[in-house]
Design a protein around this motif. Structure first.
Motif, mmCIF file in Angstrom:
data_model
loop_
_atom_site.group_PDB
_atom_site.id
_atom_site.type_symbol
_atom_site.label_atom_id
_atom_site.label_comp_id
_atom_site.label_asym_id
_atom_site.label_seq_id
_atom_site.Cartn_x
_atom_site.Cartn_y
_atom_site.Cartn_z
ATOM 1 N N LYS A 8 55.897 44.826 -3.305
ATOM 2 C CA LYS A 8 56.311 44.428 -4.649
ATOM 3 C C LYS A 8 56.973 45.605 -5.377
ATOM 4 O O LYS A 8 58.035 45.460 -5.983
ATOM 5 N N LEU A 9 56.345 46.770 -5.285
ATOM 6 C CA LEU A 9 56.884 47.959 -5.947
ATOM 7 C C LEU A 9 58.202 48.393 -5.321
ATOM 8 O O LEU A 9 59.111 48.839 -6.007
ATOM 9 N N LYS A 11 60.412 46.447 -3.925
ATOM 10 C CA LYS A 11 61.442 45.526 -4.424
ATOM 11 C C LYS A 11 61.862 45.904 -5.836
ATOM 12 O O LYS A 11 63.035 45.885 -6.186
ATOM 13 N N GLN A 12 60.853 46.244 -6.644
ATOM 14 C CA GLN A 12 61.089 46.639 -8.024
ATOM 15 C C GLN A 12 61.989 47.881 -8.083
ATOM 16 O O GLN A 12 62.943 47.934 -8.851
ATOM 17 N N SER A 15 65.621 47.062 -6.963
ATOM 18 C CA SER A 15 66.447 46.335 -7.924
ATOM 19 C C SER A 15 66.785 47.227 -9.119
ATOM 20 O O SER A 15 67.882 47.126 -9.679
ATOM 21 N N GLU A 16 65.869 48.119 -9.486
ATOM 22 C CA GLU A 16 66.165 49.084 -10.552
ATOM 23 C C GLU A 16 67.279 50.043 -10.119
ATOM 24 O O GLU A 16 68.161 50.394 -10.893
ATOM 25 N N GLU A 97 52.250 50.301 -11.018
ATOM 26 C CA GLU A 97 52.981 49.071 -11.328
ATOM 27 C C GLU A 97 53.800 49.237 -12.599
ATOM 28 O O GLU A 97 54.841 48.617 -12.763
#
Ligand code: ZN
Length: 121
Positions: A8-9, A11-12, A15-16, A97
């Motif tokens: 999840k991180l 992906k975050q 995208s950032e 997160e």
């Protein structure tokens, strides 16, 4: 940290990273239009210089953020992601997160910020 949170991180971060790169390329385009206007109207030079200064500052900050993101992604690759660079303790998943690019646990982050303030003052 469990694999699900890690993905999840990741992906975050990716995208950032993409968002920053897109913003950087569109700000380059607007720089170009500032330069063109500048040729047409030389009297406005001060405000052009001023706005270019702002763009420059933003870019420097973006570059730092990008470097932080790349470092975090690299750490995900080599398995050291989430460990405090000072004490090697695992940074809490909750903190990661919110700040996936965090390099220090909360204790050492605060210590660093205090030290920074001390030297600035
Ligand atoms: Zn620490």
């Amino acid at each position: 940290m469990d694999a699900k949170t890690l993905i999840k991180l990741k992906k975050q971060l990716l995208s950032e990273r993409e968002r920053l790169l897109n913003a950087a390329s569109s700000s380059r385009k607007s720089d170009f239009s500032i330069a063109t206007e500048d040729l047409a109207d030389e009297t406005d030079l001060t405000s052009v210089e001023l706005s270019q200064g702002i763009v420059f500052t933003l870019r420097e900050k973006e570059q730092r953020t990008l470097a932080d993101i790349d470092e975090a992604l690299q750490k995900m690759e080599d398995g050291s992601f989430g460990a405090c660079e000072d004490c090697d303790e695992q940074i809490s998943a909750k903190r990661l997160e919110i700040y996936p690019t965090a390099r220090f646990c909360i204790v050492h982050q605060e210590e660093r910020e205090k030290r920074k303030k001390f030297y600035v003052a």
